[in-house]
Enzyme design. Structure first.
Site, PDB file in Angstrom:
ATOM      1  N   CYS A 215       9.223  60.789   7.244  1.00 43.22           N
ATOM      2  CA  CYS A 215       9.293  59.666   8.172  1.00 43.22           C
ATOM      3  C   CYS A 215       8.279  59.783   9.291  1.00 43.22           C
ATOM      4  O   CYS A 215       7.955  60.871   9.747  1.00 43.22           O
ATOM      5  CB  CYS A 215      10.702  59.579   8.728  1.00 43.22           C
ATOM      6  SG  CYS A 215      11.866  59.111   7.459  1.00 43.22           S
TER       7      CYS A 215
ATOM      8  N   ARG B  92       8.406  65.616   2.770  1.00 45.19           N
ATOM      9  CA  ARG B  92       7.948  66.820   3.477  1.00 45.19           C
ATOM     10  C   ARG B  92       8.145  68.069   2.625  1.00 45.19           C
ATOM     11  O   ARG B  92       7.642  69.125   2.969  1.00 45.19           O
ATOM     12  CB  ARG B  92       8.785  67.038   4.756  1.00 45.19           C
ATOM     13  CG  ARG B  92       8.899  65.878   5.670  1.00 45.19           C
ATOM     14  CD  ARG B  92       7.793  65.708   6.627  1.00 45.19           C
ATOM     15  NE  ARG B  92       7.342  66.897   7.308  1.00 45.19           N
ATOM     16  CZ  ARG B  92       6.118  67.030   7.792  1.00 45.19           C
ATOM     17  NH1 ARG B  92       5.239  66.060   7.646  1.00 45.19           N
ATOM     18  NH2 ARG B  92       5.760  68.135   8.422  1.00 45.19           N
TER      19      ARG B  92
ATOM     20  N   ASP C 242      18.905  63.607  13.716  1.00 47.51           N
ATOM     21  CA  ASP C 242      19.178  62.623  12.656  1.00 47.51           C
ATOM     22  C   ASP C 242      20.522  61.912  12.831  1.00 47.51           C
ATOM     23  O   ASP C 242      20.832  60.987  12.088  1.00 47.51           O
ATOM     24  CB  ASP C 242      19.147  63.314  11.288  1.00 47.51           C
ATOM     25  CG  ASP C 242      17.829  64.019  11.064  1.00 47.51           C
ATOM     26  OD1 ASP C 242      16.851  63.338  10.774  1.00 47.51           O
ATOM     27  OD2 ASP C 242      17.786  65.254  11.222  1.00 47.51           O
TER      28      ASP C 242
ATOM     29  N   ASN D  14      18.736  67.492   2.870  1.00 44.98           N
ATOM     30  CA  ASN D  14      17.845  68.480   3.469  1.00 44.98           C
ATOM     31  C   ASN D  14      18.176  69.920   3.068  1.00 44.98           C
ATOM     32  O   ASN D  14      17.564  70.851   3.564  1.00 44.98           O
ATOM     33  CB  ASN D  14      17.823  68.327   4.993  1.00 44.98           C
ATOM     34  CG  ASN D  14      17.117  67.035   5.386  1.00 44.98           C
ATOM     35  OD1 ASN D  14      16.448  66.412   4.550  1.00 44.98           O
ATOM     36  ND2 ASN D  14      17.271  66.616   6.627  1.00 44.98           N
TER      37      ASN D  14
HETATM   38  N1  EPU Z   1       6.757  71.472  14.191  1.00 38.67           N
HETATM   39  C1  EPU Z   1       5.525  71.908  14.593  1.00 38.67           C
HETATM   40  N2  EPU Z   1       4.768  72.650  13.693  1.00 38.67           N
HETATM   41  C2  EPU Z   1       5.208  72.933  12.433  1.00 38.67           C
HETATM   42  C3  EPU Z   1       6.480  72.467  12.039  1.00 38.67           C
HETATM   43  C4  EPU Z   1       7.243  71.732  12.936  1.00 38.67           C
HETATM   44  O1  EPU Z   1       5.103  71.660  15.720  1.00 38.67           O
HETATM   45  O2  EPU Z   1       4.487  73.577  11.671  1.00 38.67           O
HETATM   46  C5  EPU Z   1       7.563  70.630  15.130  1.00 38.67           C
HETATM   47  C6  EPU Z   1       7.732  69.194  14.607  1.00 38.67           C
HETATM   48  O3  EPU Z   1       6.615  68.401  14.915  1.00 38.67           O
HETATM   49  C7  EPU Z   1       8.982  68.732  15.297  1.00 38.67           C
HETATM   50  C8  EPU Z   1       9.803  70.030  15.399  1.00 38.67           C
HETATM   51  O4  EPU Z   1       8.889  71.107  15.181  1.00 38.67           O
HETATM   52  O5  EPU Z   1       8.711  68.254  16.592  1.00 38.67           O
HETATM   53  C9  EPU Z   1      10.941  70.120  14.425  1.00 38.67           C
HETATM   54  O6  EPU Z   1      10.474  69.932  13.104  1.00 38.67           O
HETATM   55  P1  EPU Z   1      11.121  70.709  11.871  1.00 38.67           P
HETATM   56  O7  EPU Z   1      10.070  71.546  11.249  1.00 38.67           O
HETATM   57  O8  EPU Z   1      12.373  71.346  12.325  1.00 38.67           O
HETATM   58  O9  EPU Z   1      11.452  69.506  10.914  1.00 38.67           O
HETATM   59  P2  EPU Z   1      11.255  69.413   9.356  1.00 38.67           P
HETATM   60  O10 EPU Z   1      11.596  70.723   8.723  1.00 38.67           O
HETATM   61  O11 EPU Z   1       9.953  68.787   9.037  1.00 38.67           O
HETATM   62  C10 EPU Z   1      13.733  68.773   8.795  1.00 38.67           C
HETATM   63  C11 EPU Z   1      14.374  67.599   8.147  1.00 38.67           C
HETATM   64  C12 EPU Z   1      14.364  66.409   9.086  1.00 38.67           C
HETATM   65  C13 EPU Z   1      15.090  66.796  10.363  1.00 38.67           C
HETATM   66  C14 EPU Z   1      14.470  68.048  10.971  1.00 38.67           C
HETATM   67  C15 EPU Z   1      15.224  68.550  12.189  1.00 38.67           C
HETATM   68  C16 EPU Z   1      13.874  67.974   5.824  1.00 38.67           C
HETATM   69  C17 EPU Z   1      13.152  67.550   4.591  1.00 38.67           C
HETATM   70  N3  EPU Z   1      13.657  67.273   6.919  1.00 38.67           N
HETATM   71  O12 EPU Z   1      12.387  68.375   9.017  1.00 38.67           O
HETATM   72  O13 EPU Z   1      15.053  65.371   8.448  1.00 38.67           O
HETATM   73  O14 EPU Z   1      15.030  65.738  11.274  1.00 38.67           O
HETATM   74  O15 EPU Z   1      14.422  69.108   9.998  1.00 38.67           O
HETATM   75  O16 EPU Z   1      16.543  68.831  11.877  1.00 38.67           O
HETATM   76  O17 EPU Z   1      14.676  68.904   5.795  1.00 38.67           O
HETATM   77  C18 EPU Z   1      15.532  63.181   7.774  1.00 38.67           C
HETATM   78  O18 EPU Z   1      16.322  63.682   6.972  1.00 38.67           O
HETATM   79  O19 EPU Z   1      15.459  61.943   8.019  1.00 38.67           O
HETATM   80  C19 EPU Z   1      14.648  64.061   8.534  1.00 38.67           C
HETATM   81  C20 EPU Z   1      13.613  63.617   9.240  1.00 38.67           C
END
Ligand code: EPU
Length: 440
Positions: free
Chosen positions: A123, A99, A313, A26
């Protein structure tokens, strides 16, 4: 489903030995996107051989970036001097696979004035909207249009610094703002940003490139836009999710696993819980040894949250270990609304995990009274027995592997290609730890 997509596992043996983790999935994928912003070559070291890296490398190439990846040495060199618009077809092939493509918005708008982002994957653990990302891009001055296969963005003029407060400290949205603000005209202020170590490592990369970014104690980032950036040379921080996954495997199987490359600083919160449950660990200069000392494990209550909380995670492999703890453990998931789907298979294997819609914890949470089963009570210890399972997502899938390793008898775990997305050489590592399995 690939040819070698099923693992037949002979469980019931403790996993013991030494494995190595490399750079964080990530972080690495985002640092690769940052290379687009540089005027010259960037070099990233400690890059794991996982599918998310392949996807980002392909997307960079589709945009004219020369990418030279040595997967054995773990070095990626990226030269963005030929950057240009990609053919839509080359982008759409990656729809639904990750993503990370959403983070191409800012860098592409700066470099070529337009961006097309395919429908996203990653996921299936909740709605995962991109509203914060699109709102941010509009505030920077981009035009955003939804198309049938994705989102098209245009920058009619240089993007402008802006002010935004995130309603929730999203990791991706924070990164989006950073990657865009660094070359925007003027100052950008982001309030309520996320501060995960992977994000701070991205800040380090951007700083090396010439960006000016400061972070205040109240989660406010202030970014002073500059006119140009150069390439970077950087060693990726280790994958603390993978490290914790192997720690969970040691605990669940009654084993002893040394994770070379794991760094205590990024795992402080995890290590506190690991110890409270009754696991033991030793920190060395080269990594962390995690082991089960024998005797019963203790039930605990834990809530997932943004950094410096217990990562969402880390939760899934930890839950497998909690099925072996004496008493009732309570887990309140506050980051994703649907991240307990993987517990169904564990229950089929003999675990006793009950899901609740209520918030079973004191942390502020967006999911209470919204009908999502986002709290779990694990009653243990329950011996696990073998089962045939299909993995649902990356982290849930890894937890199924661990459960099958812990369970007596022969399990079949299908869909394990998903695990290659984020766990480098996991089958070789399992072998090194003495696991009994065949990849069919
Ligand atoms: N959210 C919103 N609107 C947005 C963006 C996010 O409502 O525009 C919400 C999401 O729905 C969620 C929360 O905010 O409920 C957190 O999401 P976040 O944006 O922090 O997650 P992400 O950036 O999509 C990354 C990691 C994830 C990890 C999360 C939290 C990457 C590629 N993915 O996701 O990793 O769980 O941060 O730490 O960096 C994994 O590695 O298996 C994985 C899912």
């Amino acid at each position: 489903m690939g040819v070698h997509d099923v693992l037949e596992i002979e469980g019931g043996r403790p996993l013991k030995g030494e494995i190595k983790v490399r750079g964080a999935k990530n972080f690495v994928s985002k640092a690769m996107v940052a290379a687009l912003l540089g005027g010259g070559e960037s070099v990233l070291r400690n890059v794991p051989q996982i599918r998310d890296v392949e996807i980002v490398a392909d997307l960079l190439r589709a945009h004219g970036v020369a990418v030279d990846w040595d997967p054995v040495e773990g070095i990626v060199k990226m030269d963005p001097s030929g950057v240009g618009a990609a053919k839509s077809a080359d982008i759409i092939t990656h729809a639904g696979s990750s993503r990370v493509p959403i983070l191409f918005c800012g860098p592409l708008l700066h470099r070529i004035g337009e961006a097309f982002i395919p429908d996203l994957g990653g996921c299936n653990i909740g709605g995962r909207p991109i509203d914060y990302h699109l709102e941010a891009m509009r505030l920077f001055g981009a035009e955003v249009h939804k198309e049938p296969d994705g989102v098209r963005l245009r920058a009619p003029r240089r993007l402008q610094g802006m002010q935004m407060e995130l309603a929730y400290p999203s990791v991706g949205a924070t990164e989006q703002l950073l990657l865009t603000a660094v070359l925007a005209e003027g100052v950008t202020e982001l309030r309520g940003g996320a501060t995960e170590p992977e994000i701070l490592d991205l800040v380090a990369v951007l700083q090396q490139m010439g960006a000016i970014i400061s972070l205040e104690t109240d989660r406010t980032y202030r970014i002073e836009g500059v006119d140009s950036l150069r390439g970077y040379h950087h060693m990726a921080l280790p994958d603390r999710i993978e490290a914790a996954s192997w720690a969970g495997a040691a605990l669940a199987t009654g084993g002893d696993i040394t994770v070379l490359g794991a760094r205590q600083l990024d795992l402080t919160t995890y290590l506190n819980y690991f110890r409270k449950v009754g696991g033991r660990f030793d920190v060395t200069d080269h990594g962390i040894r995690f082991w089960h000392p024998g005797g019963p494990l203790k039930a605990i209550a834990v809530e997932t949250g943004v950094h410096p909380g217990f990562m969402t995670d880390w939760q899934q492999p930890f839950v497998v270990a909690l099925t072996q703890a004496t008493g009732l453990s309570i887990i309140h998931e506050t980051v994703y609304e649907q991240r307990f789907g993987f517990t169904k298979a564990l229950n089929r294997m003999g675990a006793q995990i009950q899901l609740y819609r209520e918030c079973l914890g004191g942390q502020k949470c967006r999911f209470g009274r919204r009908n999502y089963e986002h709290s779990a009570v694990v009653s243990g210890p329950t011996p696990l027995h073998a089962a045939d399972i299909r993995v649902p997502d990356l982290r849930g899938g890894f937890s199924h592997l661990i459960a099958a390793m812990a369970a007596k008898g022969k399990s079949s775990v299908a869909g394990i290609d998903l695990i290659d997305r984020g766990y480098e050489h996991f089958a070789e590592k399992l072998e090194a730890l003495g696991a009994g399995f065949k990849r069919l």
